[in-house]
Design a protein around this motif. Structure first.
Motif, PDB file in Angstrom:
ATOM      1  N   ALA A 277      72.281 102.347  22.896  1.00  0.00           N
ATOM      2  CA  ALA A 277      71.827 102.578  21.514  1.00  0.00           C
ATOM      3  C   ALA A 277      71.797 104.066  21.191  1.00  0.00           C
ATOM      4  O   ALA A 277      72.211 104.513  20.108  1.00  0.00           O
ATOM      5  CB  ALA A 277      70.452 101.950  21.325  1.00  0.00           C
ATOM      6  N   LEU A 278      71.313 104.879  22.131  1.00  0.00           N
ATOM      7  CA  LEU A 278      71.267 106.331  21.928  1.00  0.00           C
ATOM      8  C   LEU A 278      72.668 106.902  21.783  1.00  0.00           C
ATOM      9  O   LEU A 278      72.910 107.778  20.929  1.00  0.00           O
ATOM     10  CB  LEU A 278      70.542 106.979  23.109  1.00  0.00           C
ATOM     11  N   SER A 279      73.599 106.434  22.550  1.00  0.00           N
ATOM     12  CA  SER A 279      74.983 106.913  22.445  1.00  0.00           C
ATOM     13  C   SER A 279      75.562 106.572  21.085  1.00  0.00           C
ATOM     14  O   SER A 279      76.291 107.369  20.476  1.00  0.00           O
ATOM     15  CB  SER A 279      75.833 106.278  23.547  1.00  0.00           C
ATOM     16  N   ALA A 280      75.253 105.376  20.571  1.00  0.00           N
ATOM     17  CA  ALA A 280      75.759 104.993  19.256  1.00  0.00           C
ATOM     18  C   ALA A 280      75.184 105.901  18.175  1.00  0.00           C
ATOM     19  O   ALA A 280      75.897 106.350  17.259  1.00  0.00           O
ATOM     20  CB  ALA A 280      75.406 103.530  18.987  1.00  0.00           C
ATOM     21  N   VAL A 281      73.894 106.220  18.272  1.00  0.00           N
ATOM     22  CA  VAL A 281      73.266 107.110  17.279  1.00  0.00           C
ATOM     23  C   VAL A 281      73.882 108.490  17.337  1.00  0.00           C
ATOM     24  O   VAL A 281      74.198 109.118  16.315  1.00  0.00           O
ATOM     25  CB  VAL A 281      71.747 107.157  17.513  1.00  0.00           C
ATOM     26  N   VAL A 282      74.084 109.019  18.530  1.00  0.00           N
ATOM     27  CA  VAL A 282      74.664 110.359  18.685  1.00  0.00           C
ATOM     28  C   VAL A 282      76.066 110.389  18.113  1.00  0.00           C
ATOM     29  O   VAL A 282      76.463 111.337  17.421  1.00  0.00           O
ATOM     30  CB  VAL A 282      74.649 110.770  20.164  1.00  0.00           C
ATOM     31  N   THR A 283      76.830 109.380  18.345  1.00  0.00           N
ATOM     32  CA  THR A 283      78.201 109.338  17.821  1.00  0.00           C
ATOM     33  C   THR A 283      78.196 109.327  16.307  1.00  0.00           C
ATOM     34  O   THR A 283      78.986 110.020  15.646  1.00  0.00           O
ATOM     35  CB  THR A 283      78.913 108.089  18.365  1.00  0.00           C
ATOM     36  N   GLU A 284      77.316 108.551  15.729  1.00  0.00           N
ATOM     37  CA  GLU A 284      77.254 108.478  14.269  1.00  0.00           C
ATOM     38  C   GLU A 284      76.803 109.810  13.674  1.00  0.00           C
ATOM     39  O   GLU A 284      77.343 110.268  12.647  1.00  0.00           O
ATOM     40  CB  GLU A 284      76.298 107.350  13.863  1.00  0.00           C
ATOM     41  N   GLN A 285      75.847 110.483  14.330  1.00  0.00           N
ATOM     42  CA  GLN A 285      75.385 111.790  13.856  1.00  0.00           C
ATOM     43  C   GLN A 285      76.514 112.810  13.940  1.00  0.00           C
ATOM     44  O   GLN A 285      76.682 113.654  13.052  1.00  0.00           O
ATOM     45  CB  GLN A 285      74.178 112.252  14.684  1.00  0.00           C
ATOM     46  N   ARG A 286      77.297 112.738  14.996  1.00  0.00           N
ATOM     47  CA  ARG A 286      78.425 113.661  15.125  1.00  0.00           C
ATOM     48  C   ARG A 286      79.429 113.443  13.997  1.00  0.00           C
ATOM     49  O   ARG A 286      79.982 114.398  13.440  1.00  0.00           O
ATOM     50  CB  ARG A 286      79.095 113.490  16.482  1.00  0.00           C
ATOM     51  N   ARG A 287      79.688 112.230  13.665  1.00  0.00           N
ATOM     52  CA  ARG A 287      80.618 111.961  12.568  1.00  0.00           C
ATOM     53  C   ARG A 287      80.069 112.488  11.244  1.00  0.00           C
ATOM     54  O   ARG A 287      80.797 113.074  10.424  1.00  0.00           O
ATOM     55  CB  ARG A 287      80.875 110.449  12.477  1.00  0.00           C
ATOM     56  N   THR A 288      78.785 112.276  11.035  1.00  0.00           N
ATOM     57  CA  THR A 288      78.175 112.776   9.782  1.00  0.00           C
ATOM     58  C   THR A 288      78.250 114.291   9.714  1.00  0.00           C
ATOM     59  O   THR A 288      78.564 114.896   8.670  1.00  0.00           O
ATOM     60  CB  THR A 288      76.720 112.310   9.700  1.00  0.00           C
TER      61      THR A 288
END
Length: 353
Positions: A277-288
């Protein structure tokens, strides 16, 4: 029924007397005894025959005529003999002489008949004997032929037997020589056998002595091994009891370790889910962050002819910026495996072994 005769006996007699009269012979009953000439057998047969009588009668069976002529001939010849004329003698003496002559003629005729019958019997016996002799001779010839064949076969067998005898004699000589050789070899074998038996007896006595010693030693070793096996059995029984105790303790430890492993697996699964779950959040933040950075770059550039964009290498994010991103509010987390947010291949959850 018998066939009736064509000519009667009276006709035959009358015809015969007529033929004798024509031939010059008077009937014995027609004239006196002294004037009549007696009828002999030769004169009767010269004057009368079956062929002449049948020709005179014109019919008749030759066999019947022959029998009738024989009877008439015997009667006339007998009558002629009894009526022999004796001139110059008294009637009584002549009658006695005639009786004597008739008796002599009768005896002579009886002798002749008997001799004839005897001769016929002898001839029949001779014919029978000759026939028997011929048959016997033929049988003897057959037997002689068979005997000759058997003799020839026996000669061949004798020659074969002689050849076999010669061969047997030669074989007997060879067998005698071989027998002498075998006898000498047998004597040598007997001597060798006696020597071997003596040696065998000595070795057997030695082997028995060794066997007695070995048997005693074996009994002692067996008794010793029996005591050792009993001691070893007691020791192994004790070790087996200890092993059972250890196995029971290890079984309890195994159950406890299995429980700990199960709880560790659950904790590992929970930590893996949180990391995903943390990896998914980090990836989405990087895209943003990348999208905001691109918008800021577009706004700060002057209105100049656009050039083809260069490919810049990815810049490293400073630690302060990463901390700001981390402090930013997080979007609501999605459960793992929800469509719309693909996970990196290195962050995907692997099935537990």
């Amino acid at each position: 029924m018998s066939r009736p005769a064509a000519v009667s006996a009276d006709q035959i007699r009358a015809t015969v007397l007529a033929m004798l009269a024509e031939a010059g012979d008077a009937s014995p009953s027609a004239g006196a005894a002294g004037a009549a000439t007696p009828v002999t057998r030769e004169r009767f047969r010269r004057a009368v025959s079956v062929r002449r009588l049948r020709a005179r009668l014109g019919a008749g069976d030759p066999a019947v005529l022959s029998r009738a002529l024989n009877a008439i001939e015997a009667e006339l010849v007998q009558a002629g003999l009894t009526q022999v004329a004796l001139p110059g003698l008294p009637d009584a003496i002549a009658e006695q002489m005639r009786a004597l002559w008739a008796a002599a003629v009768s005896v002579q005729l009886d002798d002749v008949v008997r001799l004839r019958q005897h001769a016929q019997q002898v001839a029949a016996d001779a014919d029978t004997a000759r026939h028997d002799a011929d048959v016997r001779c033929e049988m003897l010839r057959v037997e002689l032929g068979e005997l000759r064949e058997r003799l020839t076969a026996r000669d061949a067998e004798l020659a074969d037997l002689r050849a076999r005898t010669a061969s047997a004699v030669e074989r007997a000589g060879a067998l005698t020589t071989a027998s002498a050789d075998l006898q000498s070899r047998l004597d040598a074998a007997r001597t060798t056998l006696e020597t071997v038996q003596a040696t065998h007896a000595t070795e057997l006595a030695d082997m028995r002595a060794r066997y007695d010693g070995l048997s005693k030693r074996l009994l002692q070793e067996t008794e010793h091994q029996r005591h050792a096996l009993a001691t070893e059995r007691e020791r192994l029984t004790t070790q087996l009891a200890d092993a059972h105790t250890r196995i029971a303790a290890l079984e309890g430890l195994r159950e406890r370790l299995l429980d700990e492993v199960a709880s560790g697996r659950d904790a590992h699964r929970q930590a893996t889910a949180e990391a995903a779950a943390l990896s998914a959040v980090v990836t989405e933040q990087r895209r943003t962050l990348a999208a905001l950075h691109s918008q800021q770059t577009i706004l700060t550039q002057p209105a100049t002819p656009r050039r083809p964009a260069r490919l810049h290498p990815a810049r490293s994010v400073p630690p302060g910026h990463a901390a700001a991103v981390a402090a930013a509010p997080r979007p609501p987390s999605r459960p793992p495996g929800t469509p719309g947010t693909p996970r990196p291949s290195h962050l995907r959850r692997r099935p537990s072994p």
